[in-house]
Design an enzyme around this catalytic site. Structure first.
Site: not given
Ligand SMILES: Cc1cc2nc3c(=O)[nH]c(=O)nc-3n(C[C@H](O)[C@H](O)[C@H](O)COP(=O)(O)OP(=O)(O)OC[C@H]3O[C@@H](n4cnc5c(N)ncnc54)[C@H](O)[C@@H]3O)c2cc1C
Length: 380
Positions: A127, A363
């Site tokens: 989300e 993932e």
């Molecule tokens: C093309 C695409 C397809 C996708 N498909 C799906 C899907 O089918 N289903 C689904 O549910 N989701 C899906 N996603 C979502 C995807 O899993 C998330 O984008 C991903 O898990 C990262 O979450 P975020 O984008 O909110 O980044 P954030 O969680 O906001 O992270 C931002 C940055 O901070 C870092 N970070 C965050 N927390 C920590 C921590 N505790 N320690 C160190 N670093 C941290 C992250 O590694 C990242 O570099 C998809 C995303 C994309 C772009």
């Protein structure tokens, strides 16, 4: 004994996927990258050949193949195009929690039809305020009689715009944090389900990524996967199955970038010799070969473990982080080998460079994989 050989059946699936990638995927990869058109016809052909949903158990009409076979197929398909590969493979992630935590009735109802006819599914967890931090989700499912009323907005959902049903995680008891999450199967045609526009992504542009919103969607109790409070476990358990496959797709991309780099380095001359004779280029390609093989072996080990009923969480994270980083590094270096041509859309490695980046993000990001590994080392 350690055996790195593949069985005849495994070789057949690998070779079938390779042939399909060469004939049906690679020639159309640039078109789907350019237009962003969803590769529905290619997915349907892949389904007809038995290259999709390979993990559905035999008792539900599937092929009942292991994760390793899924990896072998994913590597070859992704060698052709990872955008098209992701479109084909998204079912693996959405179906995995149902295989792991679903009831016999749910498997008959929601998995068995994939053997009879082509279909797509999507995994809906992320989300706007909850990506890495899944506990930040706000979706709520409130029990009313024999149904739940589901409200929430999911983003970045692969196959969100084309799926027939969604695997959705929502809170049934927010106070309990991750122990208060439950999981549901929600048919696309349910009242209150709406899908956003396809996202205009940097890479893997053939794949569909969309927002999916659930507004007062009535979900029957029999569509709950596991007990109330089991949603987190079901959603996370899916990754032990899907991460080896996704990592294998990253290996396929790296292999493709490597193949292009080797061919170009033999053909392109500078200072009177083919560029691979310059050690700086030759070593860059040697490093690619080492990393790709190491990534492949990590993938195979993580798949082998789960196929043999052993816990693979750490090894799946090893595979994901290393294969993701390898895909990015190899694609970057392939652009370097191509020089100015590498920066141009007329040549294939520019697309691979854009496509590779997502393997460090979806993932579970590379940082999250390292957190899993750290936890496995220090907390178990
Ligand atoms: C093309 C695409 C397809 C996708 N498909 C799906 C899907 O089918 N289903 C689904 O549910 N989701 C899906 N996603 C979502 C995807 O899993 C998330 O984008 C991903 O898990 C990262 O979450 P975020 O984008 O909110 O980044 P954030 O969680 O906001 O992270 C931002 C940055 O901070 C870092 N970070 C965050 N927390 C920590 C921590 N505790 N320690 C160190 N670093 C941290 C992250 O590694 C990242 O570099 C998809 C995303 C994309 C772009």
């Amino acid at each position: 004994m350690i055996d790195f050989g593949l069985s005849e059946e495994q070789k057949q699936f690998r070779d079938l996927a390779r042939e399909f990638a060469e004939k049906e995927i690679a020639p159309k990869a640039a078109y789907h990258d350019e237009t962003g058109e969803y590769p529905m016809d290619i997915c349907k052909k892949a389904w007809e050949l038995g290259l999709m949903n390979t993990h559905i158990p035999e008792e539900y009409g599937g092929l009942g193949l292991g994760v390793l076979e899924g990896c072998l197929i994913a590597e070859q398909v992704s060698w052709g195009c990872t955008g098209i590969g992701t479109a084909m493979e998204a079912n693996t992630l959405a179906q995995a929690p149902v295989i792991v935590a679903g009831t016999d009735e749910q498997k008959k109802k929601w998995l068995a039809p994939f053997s009879e006819e082509f279909g797509l599914t999507a995994y809906c967890v992320t989300e706007s305020d909850a990506g890495s931090d899944v506990q930040g989700i706000r979706s709520i499912a409130k029990r009313v009689g024999d149904a739940y009323v589901l409200n929430g907005s999911k983003i970045w959902i692969t196959n969100g715009g084309v799926a027939d049903w969604y695997f959705v995680v929502a809170y049934t008891d927010p106070e309990k944090r991750h122990k208060g999450m439950s999981a549901f199967i929600v048919p696309r045609e349910s009242d209150g389900v709406s899908v956003g526009k396809k996202e205009n992504n940097m890479g893997q542009r053939a794949s569909d990524t969309s927002a999916v919103t659930f507004q007062d969607v009535k979900v029957p109790v029999e569509n709950r996967v596991g007990e109330e409070g089991d949603g987190w476990r079901a959603a996370m358990a899916a990754f032990d199955h899907s991460r080896p496959v996704v990592s294998s797709a990253a290996v396929g991309l790296a292999q493709s970038a490597y193949d292009h780099a080797v061919a170009y380095a033999k053909e392109r001359k500078a200072f009177g010799v083919p560029i691979h004779k310059h050690q700086a280029v030759g070593f860059m390609i040697a490093d690619m070969a080492v990393a790709i093989q190491a990534a492949r072996l990590l993938v195979w080990e993580s798949a082998w473990l789960i196929d043999h009923g052993k816990r693979n969480t750490k090894q799946a994270a090893f595979a994901k982080v290393f294969a993701g980083d390898t895909a990015v590094k190899v694609a970057t270096d392939a652009v370097q080998v191509f020089g100015g041509n590498g920066f141009n859309k007329e040549y294939p490695v520019e697309k691979l460079y854009r496509d590779a980046k997502i393997y460090q993000i979806y993932e579970g990001t590379s940082q999250i994989q390292r957190m899993i590994i750290q936890k496995e080392i220090f907390d178990r």
